[in-house]
Design a protein around this motif. Sequence first.
Motif, PDB file in Angstrom:
ATOM      1  N   SER A 160      -7.547  -7.029   1.282  1.00  0.00           N
ATOM      2  CA  SER A 160      -7.847  -7.159  -0.142  1.00  0.00           C
ATOM      3  C   SER A 160      -9.243  -7.762  -0.288  1.00  0.00           C
ATOM      4  O   SER A 160      -9.802  -8.311   0.666  1.00  0.00           O
ATOM      5  N   GLY A 161      -9.779  -7.699  -1.486  1.00  0.00           N
ATOM      6  CA  GLY A 161     -11.060  -8.340  -1.752  1.00  0.00           C
ATOM      7  C   GLY A 161     -10.991  -9.835  -1.504  1.00  0.00           C
ATOM      8  O   GLY A 161     -11.927 -10.436  -0.975  1.00  0.00           O
ATOM      9  N   GLN A 162      -9.845 -10.448  -1.853  1.00  0.00           N
ATOM     10  CA  GLN A 162      -9.689 -11.884  -1.616  1.00  0.00           C
ATOM     11  C   GLN A 162      -9.625 -12.206  -0.125  1.00  0.00           C
ATOM     12  O   GLN A 162     -10.176 -13.212   0.314  1.00  0.00           O
ATOM     13  N   ASP A 163      -8.945 -11.342   0.654  1.00  0.00           N
ATOM     14  CA  ASP A 163      -8.912 -11.538   2.108  1.00  0.00           C
ATOM     15  C   ASP A 163     -10.329 -11.478   2.687  1.00  0.00           C
ATOM     16  O   ASP A 163     -10.698 -12.299   3.526  1.00  0.00           O
ATOM     17  N   LEU A 164     -11.091 -10.482   2.245  1.00  0.00           N
ATOM     18  CA  LEU A 164     -12.477 -10.361   2.717  1.00  0.00           C
ATOM     19  C   LEU A 164     -13.282 -11.595   2.324  1.00  0.00           C
ATOM     20  O   LEU A 164     -14.046 -12.128   3.128  1.00  0.00           O
ATOM     21  N   ALA A 217     -20.771 -16.203   3.835  1.00  0.00           N
ATOM     22  CA  ALA A 217     -20.052 -16.414   2.580  1.00  0.00           C
ATOM     23  C   ALA A 217     -20.770 -15.756   1.410  1.00  0.00           C
ATOM     24  O   ALA A 217     -21.986 -15.718   1.339  1.00  0.00           O
ATOM     25  N   MET A 218     -19.950 -15.181   0.493  1.00  0.00           N
ATOM     26  CA  MET A 218     -20.466 -14.638  -0.762  1.00  0.00           C
ATOM     27  C   MET A 218     -19.377 -14.823  -1.809  1.00  0.00           C
ATOM     28  O   MET A 218     -18.204 -14.972  -1.475  1.00  0.00           O
ATOM     29  N   GLY A 219     -19.765 -14.831  -3.059  1.00  0.00           N
ATOM     30  CA  GLY A 219     -18.818 -15.042  -4.146  1.00  0.00           C
ATOM     31  C   GLY A 219     -17.808 -13.903  -4.246  1.00  0.00           C
ATOM     32  O   GLY A 219     -18.076 -12.764  -3.848  1.00  0.00           O
ATOM     33  N   LEU A 220     -16.648 -14.215  -4.819  1.00  0.00           N
ATOM     34  CA  LEU A 220     -15.585 -13.231  -4.952  1.00  0.00           C
ATOM     35  C   LEU A 220     -16.022 -12.050  -5.813  1.00  0.00           C
ATOM     36  O   LEU A 220     -15.755 -10.894  -5.483  1.00  0.00           O
ATOM     37  N   LEU A 257     -19.573  -6.561   4.578  1.00  0.00           N
ATOM     38  CA  LEU A 257     -18.221  -6.202   4.144  1.00  0.00           C
ATOM     39  C   LEU A 257     -17.664  -5.062   4.994  1.00  0.00           C
ATOM     40  O   LEU A 257     -16.512  -5.104   5.431  1.00  0.00           O
ATOM     41  N   LEU A 258     -18.480  -4.070   5.252  1.00  0.00           N
ATOM     42  CA  LEU A 258     -18.056  -2.933   6.072  1.00  0.00           C
ATOM     43  C   LEU A 258     -17.714  -3.385   7.487  1.00  0.00           C
ATOM     44  O   LEU A 258     -16.697  -2.962   8.059  1.00  0.00           O
ATOM     45  N   GLU A 259     -18.515  -4.285   8.046  1.00  0.00           N
ATOM     46  CA  GLU A 259     -18.242  -4.806   9.394  1.00  0.00           C
ATOM     47  C   GLU A 259     -16.928  -5.569   9.430  1.00  0.00           C
ATOM     48  O   GLU A 259     -16.148  -5.431  10.373  1.00  0.00           O
ATOM     49  N   GLU A 260     -16.654  -6.387   8.416  1.00  0.00           N
ATOM     50  CA  GLU A 260     -15.394  -7.133   8.356  1.00  0.00           C
ATOM     51  C   GLU A 260     -14.203  -6.191   8.263  1.00  0.00           C
ATOM     52  O   GLU A 260     -13.184  -6.399   8.909  1.00  0.00           O
ATOM     53  N   LEU A 261     -14.334  -5.147   7.447  1.00  0.00           N
ATOM     54  CA  LEU A 261     -13.253  -4.171   7.322  1.00  0.00           C
ATOM     55  C   LEU A 261     -13.000  -3.451   8.644  1.00  0.00           C
ATOM     56  O   LEU A 261     -11.852  -3.176   9.001  1.00  0.00           O
TER      57      LEU A 261
END
Length: 133
Positions: free
Chosen positions: A27-31, A41-44, A15-19
């Motif tokens: 947003s969390g949905q964008d991530l 892939a991981m669940g919302l 998540l940190l790398e994507e940000l």
Amino acid sequence: MNKFHSEITKRQQRLLEELKKCDDELSGQDLHRQLYKSDNAMGLTTVYRNLQVLVKQGLVRSRHLPTGEVLYAPVERDIHHLTCVNCGETTRLNSCPVKPINLPNKKSKDFELLFHTLEFFGLCQNCIKPDNA
């Protein structure tokens, strides 16, 4: 790392790398969508739960929009916005207006500053103009 940082999990690292790849906020949905397109892939719910951990550790900052949506960015990206409460239009500020202020030392005996947020809400020029209808 501050004393609250523990080793972050592989999911949190992803998540940190994507940000960090994005030049603004997500947003969390964008991530979730970006990770879904990749092999990571991981669940919302998992995305949001891990974002909250990263915020509490001071690695990610969050910004709440008037719509209730939350946007996330790496903590080292010190960005601030003007947000229209009517249409949601967001304008990024060129610099941090807080930097010149004499903030407490990053570390003190009583408080360790992780990050700051500063949000401005108002009406954009389009929403201020009277309708021509």
